[in-house]
Design a protein around this motif. Structure first.
Motif, PDB file in Angstrom:
ATOM      1  N   ALA A  38     -28.447 -22.684 -14.726  1.00 41.38           N
ATOM      2  CA  ALA A  38     -28.289 -21.649 -13.701  1.00 41.38           C
ATOM      3  C   ALA A  38     -28.495 -20.254 -14.288  1.00 41.38           C
ATOM      4  O   ALA A  38     -29.125 -19.395 -13.657  1.00 41.38           O
ATOM      5  CB  ALA A  38     -26.909 -21.759 -13.049  1.00 41.38           C
ATOM      6  N   ILE A  39     -27.994 -20.038 -15.495  1.00 42.30           N
ATOM      7  CA  ILE A  39     -28.180 -18.738 -16.154  1.00 42.30           C
ATOM      8  C   ILE A  39     -29.654 -18.531 -16.503  1.00 42.30           C
ATOM      9  O   ILE A  39     -30.215 -17.464 -16.247  1.00 42.30           O
ATOM     10  CB  ILE A  39     -27.284 -18.631 -17.408  1.00 42.30           C
ATOM     11  N   ALA A  40     -30.288 -19.562 -17.065  1.00 35.39           N
ATOM     12  CA  ALA A  40     -31.700 -19.454 -17.461  1.00 35.39           C
ATOM     13  C   ALA A  40     -32.603 -19.183 -16.261  1.00 35.39           C
ATOM     14  O   ALA A  40     -33.588 -18.446 -16.370  1.00 35.39           O
ATOM     15  CB  ALA A  40     -32.145 -20.727 -18.174  1.00 35.39           C
ATOM     16  N   ALA A  41     -32.262 -19.740 -15.106  1.00 40.03           N
ATOM     17  CA  ALA A  41     -33.065 -19.538 -13.895  1.00 40.03           C
ATOM     18  C   ALA A  41     -32.725 -18.232 -13.189  1.00 40.03           C
ATOM     19  O   ALA A  41     -33.398 -17.863 -12.233  1.00 40.03           O
ATOM     20  CB  ALA A  41     -32.862 -20.717 -12.939  1.00 40.03           C
ATOM     21  N   GLY A  42     -31.666 -17.557 -13.630  1.00 46.20           N
ATOM     22  CA  GLY A  42     -31.252 -16.320 -12.983  1.00 46.20           C
ATOM     23  C   GLY A  42     -30.423 -16.542 -11.731  1.00 46.20           C
ATOM     24  O   GLY A  42     -30.126 -15.595 -11.004  1.00 46.20           O
ATOM     25  N   ALA A  43     -30.038 -17.799 -11.460  1.00 47.07           N
ATOM     26  CA  ALA A  43     -29.222 -18.094 -10.280  1.00 47.07           C
ATOM     27  C   ALA A  43     -27.831 -17.487 -10.421  1.00 47.07           C
ATOM     28  O   ALA A  43     -27.199 -17.149  -9.423  1.00 47.07           O
ATOM     29  CB  ALA A  43     -29.123 -19.602 -10.059  1.00 47.07           C
ATOM     30  N   VAL A  44     -27.354 -17.387 -11.653  1.00 48.21           N
ATOM     31  CA  VAL A  44     -26.118 -16.664 -11.955  1.00 48.21           C
ATOM     32  C   VAL A  44     -26.394 -15.785 -13.177  1.00 48.21           C
ATOM     33  O   VAL A  44     -27.299 -16.057 -13.961  1.00 48.21           O
ATOM     34  CB  VAL A  44     -24.908 -17.597 -12.227  1.00 48.21           C
ATOM     35  N   THR A  45     -25.619 -14.745 -13.310  1.00 48.46           N
ATOM     36  CA  THR A  45     -25.744 -13.857 -14.464  1.00 48.46           C
ATOM     37  C   THR A  45     -24.384 -13.726 -15.133  1.00 48.46           C
ATOM     38  O   THR A  45     -23.347 -13.981 -14.516  1.00 48.46           O
ATOM     39  CB  THR A  45     -26.243 -12.456 -14.044  1.00 48.46           C
ATOM     40  N   VAL A  46     -24.410 -13.332 -16.393  1.00 53.02           N
ATOM     41  CA  VAL A  46     -23.176 -13.114 -17.133  1.00 53.02           C
ATOM     42  C   VAL A  46     -22.990 -11.611 -17.276  1.00 53.02           C
ATOM     43  O   VAL A  46     -23.879 -10.914 -17.772  1.00 53.02           O
ATOM     44  CB  VAL A  46     -23.223 -13.783 -18.526  1.00 53.02           C
ATOM     45  N   GLN A  47     -21.836 -11.136 -16.815  1.00 52.87           N
ATOM     46  CA  GLN A  47     -21.527  -9.714 -16.883  1.00 52.87           C
ATOM     47  C   GLN A  47     -20.054  -9.582 -17.264  1.00 52.87           C
ATOM     48  O   GLN A  47     -19.183 -10.121 -16.577  1.00 52.87           O
ATOM     49  CB  GLN A  47     -21.801  -9.051 -15.535  1.00 52.87           C
ATOM     50  N   ASP A  48     -19.802  -8.878 -18.347  1.00 53.79           N
ATOM     51  CA  ASP A  48     -18.425  -8.693 -18.821  1.00 53.79           C
ATOM     52  C   ASP A  48     -17.708 -10.032 -18.974  1.00 53.79           C
ATOM     53  O   ASP A  48     -16.569 -10.198 -18.551  1.00 53.79           O
ATOM     54  CB  ASP A  48     -17.635  -7.789 -17.875  1.00 53.79           C
ATOM     55  N   GLU A  49     -18.388 -11.002 -19.558  1.00 48.69           N
ATOM     56  CA  GLU A  49     -17.856 -12.340 -19.827  1.00 48.69           C
ATOM     57  C   GLU A  49     -17.537 -13.150 -18.578  1.00 48.69           C
ATOM     58  O   GLU A  49     -16.863 -14.173 -18.647  1.00 48.69           O
ATOM     59  CB  GLU A  49     -16.631 -12.264 -20.743  1.00 48.69           C
ATOM     60  N   THR A  50     -17.979 -12.705 -17.418  1.00 51.36           N
ATOM     61  CA  THR A  50     -17.775 -13.461 -16.177  1.00 51.36           C
ATOM     62  C   THR A  50     -19.123 -13.774 -15.546  1.00 51.36           C
ATOM     63  O   THR A  50     -20.121 -13.103 -15.811  1.00 51.36           O
ATOM     64  CB  THR A  50     -16.912 -12.678 -15.160  1.00 51.36           C
ATOM     65  N   LEU A  51     -19.130 -14.806 -14.714  1.00 50.22           N
ATOM     66  CA  LEU A  51     -20.356 -15.180 -14.009  1.00 50.22           C
ATOM     67  C   LEU A  51     -20.404 -14.477 -12.664  1.00 50.22           C
ATOM     68  O   LEU A  51     -19.398 -14.375 -11.964  1.00 50.22           O
ATOM     69  CB  LEU A  51     -20.424 -16.687 -13.795  1.00 50.22           C
ATOM     70  N   ARG A  52     -21.586 -14.004 -12.331  1.00 46.98           N
ATOM     71  CA  ARG A  52     -21.835 -13.331 -11.044  1.00 46.98           C
ATOM     72  C   ARG A  52     -23.042 -14.011 -10.392  1.00 46.98           C
ATOM     73  O   ARG A  52     -23.902 -14.548 -11.081  1.00 46.98           O
ATOM     74  CB  ARG A  52     -22.179 -11.852 -11.258  1.00 46.98           C
ATOM     75  N   PRO A  53     -23.111 -13.981  -9.077  1.00 46.71           N
ATOM     76  CA  PRO A  53     -24.282 -14.577  -8.424  1.00 46.71           C
ATOM     77  C   PRO A  53     -25.550 -13.804  -8.784  1.00 46.71           C
ATOM     78  O   PRO A  53     -25.523 -12.584  -8.933  1.00 46.71           O
ATOM     79  CB  PRO A  53     -23.961 -14.473  -6.932  1.00 46.71           C
ATOM     80  N   GLY A  54     -26.617 -14.543  -8.931  1.00 44.00           N
ATOM     81  CA  GLY A  54     -27.904 -13.937  -9.251  1.00 44.00           C
ATOM     82  C   GLY A  54     -28.874 -14.109  -8.099  1.00 44.00           C
ATOM     83  O   GLY A  54     -28.483 -14.109  -6.927  1.00 44.00           O
ATOM     84  N   ARG A  55     -30.125 -14.342  -8.440  1.00 43.93           N
ATOM     85  CA  ARG A  55     -31.168 -14.474  -7.414  1.00 43.93           C
ATOM     86  C   ARG A  55     -31.350 -15.951  -7.037  1.00 43.93           C
ATOM     87  O   ARG A  55     -30.914 -16.845  -7.757  1.00 43.93           O
ATOM     88  CB  ARG A  55     -32.473 -13.888  -7.932  1.00 43.93           C
ATOM     89  N   GLU A  56     -32.012 -16.170  -5.929  1.00 45.52           N
ATOM     90  CA  GLU A  56     -32.299 -17.535  -5.490  1.00 45.52           C
ATOM     91  C   GLU A  56     -33.257 -18.185  -6.483  1.00 45.52           C
ATOM     92  O   GLU A  56     -34.209 -17.569  -6.937  1.00 45.52           O
ATOM     93  CB  GLU A  56     -32.902 -17.526  -4.093  1.00 45.52           C
ATOM     94  N   SER A  57     -32.976 -19.442  -6.792  1.00 43.22           N
ATOM     95  CA  SER A  57     -33.788 -20.150  -7.788  1.00 43.22           C
ATOM     96  C   SER A  57     -34.774 -21.127  -7.158  1.00 43.22           C
ATOM     97  O   SER A  57     -35.740 -21.515  -7.788  1.00 43.22           O
ATOM     98  CB  SER A  57     -32.879 -20.926  -8.744  1.00 43.22           C
ATOM     99  N   GLY A  58     -34.491 -21.561  -5.936  1.00 42.61           N
ATOM    100  CA  GLY A  58     -35.344 -22.551  -5.301  1.00 42.61           C
ATOM    101  C   GLY A  58     -34.986 -23.982  -5.662  1.00 42.61           C
ATOM    102  O   GLY A  58     -35.539 -24.922  -5.111  1.00 42.61           O
ATOM    103  N   HIS A  59     -34.069 -24.178  -6.598  1.00 43.67           N
ATOM    104  CA  HIS A  59     -33.636 -25.518  -6.993  1.00 43.67           C
ATOM    105  C   HIS A  59     -32.294 -25.808  -6.322  1.00 43.67           C
ATOM    106  O   HIS A  59     -31.360 -25.030  -6.473  1.00 43.67           O
ATOM    107  CB  HIS A  59     -33.501 -25.603  -8.514  1.00 43.67           C
TER     108      HIS A  59
END
Length: 184
Positions: A38-59
């Protein structure tokens, strides 16, 4: 077909004939694989040691992860998600296997144990994906081929899950030992 790390981990863990696994120590690693995907696809991002929603991945699997992260009122850490994600994606193995089943790599059989406990097995239908995966890992771990960044992540996840010894598909102890040394 480009497989996710978690899908490759599942292929390595499954018994191709029976469609089940005794890979009890690896479920945390499988969850970690889903998060890394999910991180590699940008579906979630890591910010300040927490996960945040990212962009749509299509998977579909990664979208479920993104939606779960977005639904939380307060951001959670990666460690929190390693514990929480199997509950959110329940059943985790079925969630990871879904695309492999849809693409005809695995079959899906619903049975019960002792007629009481429902279980799902994923017997191999098309062995090509697993054969290519094991061949790629063998070339890296035994023959010394330079790994891609994807391969490095896979090896880093597979080794602590106890799957490295069988990743090359080789029964010789010396080959498995050499693979473990190269992976380290």
């Amino acid at each position: 077909m480009d497989l996710l790390l978690s899908e490759e981990m599942l292929l390595l863990a499954l018994d191709g004939d029976k469609g089940g696994t005794t890979w009890l120590s690896g479920w945390t690693a499988l969850t970690g694989g889903v998060l890394v995907d999910a991180i590699a696809a940008g579906a979630v991002t890591v910010q300040d040691e927490t996960l945040r929603p990212g962009r749509e991945s299509g998977h579909p699997l990664l979208e479920r992860v993104r939606e779960a992260v977005a639904a939380e009122p307060e951001p959670r850490t990666m460690g929190d998600w390693v514990q929480r994600l199997p509950v959110v994606l329940h059943p985790l193995v079925e969630a990871v296997a879904a695309r492999l089943v849809a693409d005809g790599v695995l079959g899906e059989e619903h049975t019960t144990i002792l007629g009481l406990i429902p279980t799902t097995r994923f017997p191999e239908v098309d062995p090509t994906a697993e054969r290519v995966l094991r061949g790629r890992l063998r070339s890296i771990l035994v023959e010394g081929v330079e790994p891609t960044p994807h391969d490095l992540l896979l090896i880093a996840l597979v080794e602590p899950a106890g799957l490295l010894a069988t990743a090359t598909g080789d029964e010789e102890r010396a080959v498995r030992r050499a693979a473990r040394r190269r992976a380290a």
